[in-house]
Design a protein around this motif. Structure first.
Motif, short mmCIF file in Angstrom:
data_model
loop_
_atom_site.label_atom_id
_atom_site.label_comp_id
_atom_site.label_asym_id
_atom_site.label_seq_id
_atom_site.Cartn_x
_atom_site.Cartn_y
_atom_site.Cartn_z
N TYR A 119 -15.00 -20.76 11.73
CA TYR A 119 -15.64 -21.26 12.94
C TYR A 119 -16.83 -20.38 13.33
O TYR A 119 -16.96 -19.25 12.87
N TYR A 134 -20.57 -23.68 22.71
CA TYR A 134 -19.67 -24.57 21.98
C TYR A 134 -19.24 -23.94 20.67
O TYR A 134 -19.83 -22.97 20.20
N ILE A 151 -18.21 -24.76 16.65
CA ILE A 151 -18.19 -25.65 15.49
C ILE A 151 -17.26 -24.99 14.47
O ILE A 151 -17.24 -23.77 14.35
N THR A 157 -16.13 -30.02 12.45
CA THR A 157 -15.82 -30.60 13.75
C THR A 157 -16.13 -29.60 14.85
O THR A 157 -16.62 -28.50 14.58
N ASN A 158 -15.84 -29.98 16.07
CA ASN A 158 -15.96 -29.07 17.21
C ASN A 158 -14.57 -28.74 17.73
O ASN A 158 -13.67 -29.58 17.68
N VAL A 167 -12.68 -27.91 21.17
CA VAL A 167 -12.94 -28.17 22.59
C VAL A 167 -11.73 -27.82 23.45
O VAL A 167 -10.62 -27.67 22.94
N VAL A 184 -12.61 -34.56 17.53
CA VAL A 184 -12.79 -33.14 17.81
C VAL A 184 -11.38 -32.54 17.86
O VAL A 184 -10.40 -33.28 17.82
#
Length: 130
Positions: free
Chosen positions: A70, A80, A82, A95-96, A98, A126
């Motif tokens: 990540y 944020y 990723i 992906t992210n 969250v 996500v």
């Protein structure tokens, strides 16, 4: 610019990926499985990247996985994350991450899929802490 325009994501939806995006809109994480070699793959393309067979089909993934790698982008407002998430089925997806504390994210952390509105009736998979 309206909030709706700001949140809209430009997805590439074509005949090959449309079932994937339609599944996401219904809360399903779909990956492709090859009927010839038995392996799964993501991004969901028709041709198997392992054996080059065109005998593939969409299957629903569990939506569970672990963070493989990540990166935190702190200069963005808001910051944020990723990540590459390795699904329980063995494939990795970009992906992210969250809805969790950024400073507590770790490689190997268990995560689960959730879906974020992407506009035009679609959703984006996500992940959040499991």
């Amino acid at each position: 610019m309206s909030t709706e325009q700001k949140n809209k994501i430009n997805l590439v939806v074509n005949s090959e990926s449309k079932p994937y995006w339609e599944g996401a809109a219904k809360g399903q994480l779909l990956i492709r499985a090859c009927n010839a070699c038995g392996k799964v793959h993501h991004y969901p393309r028709t041709i198997c990247p392992h054996c080059f067979s065109e005998d593939t089909a969409f299957v629903e993934a569990s939506g569970n996985g672990v963070i493989y790698s990540y990166s935190v982008t702190r200069q963005a407002k808001p910051p944020y994350v990723i990540a590459y998430v390795e699904l329980d089925e063995g494939v990795a997806m970009l992906t992210n991450i969250v809805d969790c504390e950024i400073d507590k994210i770790r490689i190997g952390q268990k995560v689960r899929v959730k879906f974020s509105e992407a506009g035009d009736g679609y959703a984006l998979p996500v992940f959040t802490s499991a």
